[in-house]
Write a protein that holds these residues in place. Structure first.
Motif, short mmCIF file in Angstrom:
data_model
loop_
_atom_site.label_atom_id
_atom_site.label_comp_id
_atom_site.label_asym_id
_atom_site.label_seq_id
_atom_site.Cartn_x
_atom_site.Cartn_y
_atom_site.Cartn_z
N LYS A 1 33.40 64.45 17.99
CA LYS A 1 33.88 65.22 19.14
C LYS A 1 34.84 66.29 18.64
O LYS A 1 35.28 66.27 17.49
N GLU B 1 29.62 81.71 24.25
CA GLU B 1 31.04 81.36 24.34
C GLU B 1 31.83 82.67 24.41
O GLU B 1 31.40 83.68 23.84
N GLU C 1 28.47 72.76 22.48
CA GLU C 1 29.78 73.01 23.08
C GLU C 1 30.51 74.13 22.35
O GLU C 1 31.12 75.02 22.97
N ILE D 1 24.83 69.23 29.43
CA ILE D 1 24.87 70.49 28.68
C ILE D 1 23.51 70.80 28.06
O ILE D 1 23.12 71.97 27.97
N LYS E 1 30.96 75.44 26.87
CA LYS E 1 30.81 74.52 27.99
C LYS E 1 31.15 73.10 27.54
O LYS E 1 30.63 72.62 26.54
N ARG E 2 32.00 72.42 28.29
CA ARG E 2 32.36 71.04 27.96
C ARG E 2 31.31 70.07 28.48
O ARG E 2 30.80 70.25 29.59
N PRO E 3 31.01 69.04 27.73
CA PRO E 3 29.96 68.09 28.14
C PRO E 3 30.21 67.43 29.48
O PRO E 3 29.27 67.10 30.20
N TYR F 1 29.41 62.59 24.54
CA TYR F 1 28.85 62.80 23.20
C TYR F 1 27.93 61.65 22.78
O TYR F 1 27.28 61.73 21.74
#
Length: 255
Positions: A88, A189, A155, A171, A160-162, A129
């Motif tokens: 992560k 991004e 990500e 995602i 974009k956050r999961p 994750y």
């Protein structure tokens, strides 16, 4: 048991892994691990700061070097018969030169070796994750690490956050939908918004997205190994500091 596991972990050394420099085991069941200090925080903090500070962004070469560094570190772990189990953003740390170092690997056995602590050996990672099969079996394997890396890569590239998606979407599904619609610019991004669609960097970005999707294939057997992922990411960019192992005239980069 703690000393044995700590000494074994201290032998795992790679430029893209945090290195265990020492440990302390004393009464009453006090356990300490000593690592090199990483002054530039973690990837989650770096992306957050980059999105809020005017003029301070991560360009494409930096995105690529970060992804490649993480992949190389994870590939080395796998070649050493180790599984990370918790890939992560927060577990990617940066040294003074902003080189990525994967952290928090090999700690499961250390925790189990501490009798007063609850066992976390069945932990399968962090929500968002975790691979589908690890969520079902409670066991992490190399294929599970590859899946988690794929989520992290998507990500990193999209911002974009999961966990920002609804229950019916994630995602991976979101990225696939943007590709199907041809809305490539929606994937960028914030630090990559200036990429020229006619440039080689645009193609390299798309290759990175495709690598992330390969890593998150539903069937674990369809996912590439981390060694294959390093090979693909090395091929994204050829420069004075990064030789592509896809080029037969170049020597493969060291693990």
């Amino acid at each position: 048991m703690f000393r044995k596991e700590a000494e074994s972990l201290g032998k795992v050394k790679h430029r893209n892994l945090t290195v265990l420099r020492g440990y302390y085991a004393g009464p009453p069941n006090l356990r300490l691990l000593v690592y090199d200090y990483m002054p530039n925080c973690n990837l989650a903090t770096l992306l957050q700061e980059a999105s809020h500070q005017d003029g301070h962004v991560l360009n494409w070469p930096m995105h690529h070097l970060i992804a490649l560094g993480i992949a190389r570190g994870l590939a080395f772990l796998h070649s050493s018969s180790m599984v990370h189990g918790d890939i992560k953003l927060q577990n990617v740390l940066f040294d003074a030169d902003f080189e990525a170092h994967l952290s928090e690997f090999g700690l499961g056995k250390l925790v189990v070796a501490t009798p007063t602590e609850p066992s976390t050996s069945t932990s399968v990672g962090t929500l968002g994750y975790i691979s589908p099969e690890a969520a079902l079996t409670g066991e992490t394997k190399r294929e599970s690490d590859a899946y988690s890396f794929g989520i992290l890569l998507l990500e990193l590239l999209t911002g974009k956050r999961p966990l920002m998606f609804t229950q019916d979407e994630d995602i991976v599904k979101w990225v696939k939908r943007q590709l199907q619609r041809g809305q490539i610019s929606e994937l960028l991004e914030p630090g990559l918004l200036e990429l020229d669609p006619e440039s080689s960097e645009w193609e390299e970005f798309l290759l990175g997205i495709k690598v992330g999707l390969l890593c998150t294939a539903p069937d674990p057997l369809d996912r590439p190994t981390m060694a294959d992922i390093v090979f693909m990411l090395e091929g994204c960019r050829v420069g004075p500091d990064i030789a592509s192992s896809a080029d037969p005239t170049c020597q493969p980069s060291p693990a």
